[in-house]
Design a protein around this motif. Sequence first.
Motif, short mmCIF file in Angstrom:
data_model
loop_
_atom_site.label_atom_id
_atom_site.label_comp_id
_atom_site.label_asym_id
_atom_site.label_seq_id
_atom_site.Cartn_x
_atom_site.Cartn_y
_atom_site.Cartn_z
N VAL A 23 0.89 -0.90 0.12
CA VAL A 23 -0.05 0.12 0.18
C VAL A 23 0.88 1.07 -0.02
N GLY A 24 0.66 2.18 -1.00
CA GLY A 24 1.59 3.27 -1.17
C GLY A 24 1.40 4.68 -0.21
N SER A 25 -0.18 4.47 0.01
CA SER A 25 -0.67 5.65 0.65
C SER A 25 -1.97 5.19 1.31
N VAL A 26 -2.36 6.04 2.26
CA VAL A 26 -3.77 5.64 2.81
C VAL A 26 -4.62 7.10 2.68
N ILE A 27 -6.09 6.93 2.82
CA ILE A 27 -7.11 8.08 2.61
C ILE A 27 -7.42 8.17 4.27
N VAL A 28 -6.90 9.07 4.98
CA VAL A 28 -7.21 9.05 6.53
C VAL A 28 -8.58 9.45 6.85
N GLY A 29 -9.29 8.29 7.56
CA GLY A 29 -10.44 8.64 8.27
C GLY A 29 -11.69 8.25 7.35
N ASP A 30 -11.42 7.64 6.10
CA ASP A 30 -12.68 7.34 5.39
C ASP A 30 -13.81 6.48 6.02
N ALA A 31 -15.02 7.00 6.23
CA ALA A 31 -16.03 6.49 6.90
C ALA A 31 -16.49 4.99 6.19
N ASN A 32 -16.21 4.98 4.98
CA ASN A 32 -16.72 3.76 4.28
C ASN A 32 -15.35 2.62 4.39
N LYS A 33 -14.30 2.97 4.79
CA LYS A 33 -13.16 2.06 5.20
C LYS A 33 -12.45 1.77 3.56
N ARG A 34 -12.76 2.78 2.76
CA ARG A 34 -12.04 2.70 1.58
C ARG A 34 -10.64 3.59 1.92
N TYR A 35 -9.73 3.14 2.74
CA TYR A 35 -8.40 3.74 2.96
C TYR A 35 -7.37 3.59 2.20
N TYR A 36 -7.35 2.67 1.29
CA TYR A 36 -6.06 2.13 0.82
C TYR A 36 -5.87 2.32 -0.72
N GLU A 37 -4.61 2.88 -0.87
CA GLU A 37 -4.17 3.29 -2.30
C GLU A 37 -2.97 2.55 -2.55
N GLY A 38 -3.28 1.53 -3.61
CA GLY A 38 -1.99 0.59 -3.97
C GLY A 38 -1.08 1.33 -4.82
N ALA A 39 0.31 0.78 -4.66
CA ALA A 39 1.48 1.21 -5.14
C ALA A 39 1.81 0.26 -6.33
N PRO A 40 2.57 0.60 -7.37
CA PRO A 40 2.74 -0.31 -8.51
C PRO A 40 3.84 -1.36 -7.97
N GLY A 41 3.74 -2.62 -8.65
CA GLY A 41 4.78 -3.53 -8.64
C GLY A 41 6.13 -3.29 -9.32
#
Length: 714
Positions: free
Chosen positions: A683-701
């Motif tokens: 996971v390259g970065s996160v979206i802090v505090g998303d109420a829908n728990k869609r926090y994660y932003e994947g990084a390239p392989g």
Amino acid sequence: MQHRFRLKAVAALFTAGALPLTPAVHAAEAAEVATAVAAPVVIVSGSRVEHSSFDFPAAVDVIGAERIRDSQMRVNASEALASVPGLVAQNRQNYAQDLQISSRGFGARSAFGVRGVKLVADGIPASMPDGQGQAATFNLDMAERIEVLRGPFSAVYGNHAGGVVQLFTREGDGAPSVESTLSGGSDGARKLDVNAQGKSGGIGYVLDVSRFDTDGYRDHGAARRDQAYAKLTLAPVAGSKLTITASGLRQHDTQDPLGVTWATWQRDPRAGETDATDTATPKRTFADRYNTRKSIDHQQIGAAWEHKLGAGDSKLRVTVYGGNRQVIQYQAFSRAFQAPASHSGGVVDFDRDFSGADISWVDVRALAGGKLTSTAGIEYGRSKDDRKGYENFSGAELGVQGRLRREETDKVSSTDPYLQAEWAQGPWVLNAGLRHSRFKVDVSDRYLSNGNDSGGLRYRRTTPVAGLLYKVSPVLNVYASAARGFETPTLNELFYSGAGSGFNFKLQPARSTHAEAGVKAMLGGATRIDAALFQVRTDDELVVDASSGGRTSYRNASKTLRRGAEVSADTNFGHGFSARLALTALRATYDQAFGSVLKGSRLPGVPNAYAYAELAWQLPSRALGAAVETVAAARVYAEDSNTEKSAPGYAIVNLRVTAQQQGGSWRFKQFARLNNAAGRTYVGSVIVGDANKRYYEGAPGRNWQLGASAQYQF
């Protein structure tokens, strides 16, 4: 135990540098040492005048043109900033939301763009008066250097300065030249850049245009970015210098892939989150269903005039700038047809005019056997938004502009007088500064069917800073500094309140107290080591209150505490080999419980450890070079309570090769990169505090980049 080990290691570094040295060093010895060590790095960050970074009581790093321009596509500043301790710069693989940059934990909660970290380009703020900035406006193609300032002396830049990132572009000089660079990489990334530079009739000029396209690593992540830049430098009268810059950024229909849940990321790091409410097309993602996207048109112009006063080093500086930024953004809602009447809709549309000025006077004179450099000035910035909000559906069609749901004018202004002084005498260097910030927000609501949200806010704060540096010897400096800072809510953080729909006029600025102690040492004439211990205590920390339905509200939390250590080392082994190491240990916690958040919970978005290491080799002629890079980060929590799944830590290895040739009037350069060579999934970065728990932003392989340039000098 782990933190005790880190502190002991830094203490040992202080001791190792100090043992063989004594405070008194003869002039002959000083000259010998000065010849042996590398040329001093000159900075302007923190002091506003040219200064050796070695002799300034602050943690400041300089990234040179070679690192910025010669081994990457020059699209994202995050690639160059990865080598700076204390700074975390994440490429979110989302060009609609820009980079995520935090300095010692400040700015980590930003849902888009950069906040909490001041961005400056050629002396002109790239952050708006409310503190929100866009790193995409930086022109990396013509960059000469980037200065990164952390710690107490960031306070001299006022509100939102948890850290400062300053870009300086090159000045036109010498015979005219033209250059073109073509580069490409994985996921359909390609870029064409054309520039020209030179100096004629006493006027230096730099011109640059570029186009970048990508299909995006993550689904629904395609983007096109067009940039243009111009810089003129001239001396209209003796002892003066005038610099004029103009730039433009255009990104139309940049796709927004959004964040995903942990389960979705585990299944496919590229995938978007499926919208379970979409019964017509069950496998369609939120991003596809609402066609989430953003269009940006940004242009600005600025002028800086500097005039030398008398025969000494005193000078007058005047900087003025202005510009316009237009944004249209289409967001995703899970219940579009049930949006309450108070909702502002899923389409954000604003037209912003901004301008500002900075006038300062620098006086240099002898005082008490030493040299006193004083700076007095005043900085002013303002922005005016014509802002509208629309529903993001019309009838049964989603992702289109629907009914008007918001219309207002938002005005923000800041007025900051400041004083700074440095007195240097013998081995002592004393720095001090004082800045008084007045920040205003005025809202004129024109959409009155859901009530009148007009109103205003006034914040003011005086932020002192002081630092003391002692030159133990020509190759060892120790320093300490302290400051008070503050951070007001940005416009986007004021737009919604947790209990209602209108502006959150109850939000208060976060107030912080910073302390730092450090050492700067030259070892053996080929190695430089910088180390710092720091602490930041903050009251009324601004945190995410609620994030749902396409909007995010904020609140003032309790006290927070940041404690950490930074170490950086650069060395040349000889025979073309060199190395760099940058280590960060940071414990950022809530120092007082609030709501369901316990005392000791970690601040979201902030890794407690971060490391960069590089081993490089280059021929003396620079005809060929190669390097291996390692980037590692500890796990990151995505929300305040730390109960949701954290983004795991990771370590990746990058490889690069550079080459250049010259023949007659032609000069050619090439580079190749293999990033994440082992193909690590993370996971390259996160979206802090998303109420829908869609926090994660994947990084390239595993991914690659290739580039080649040709320059002709007339």
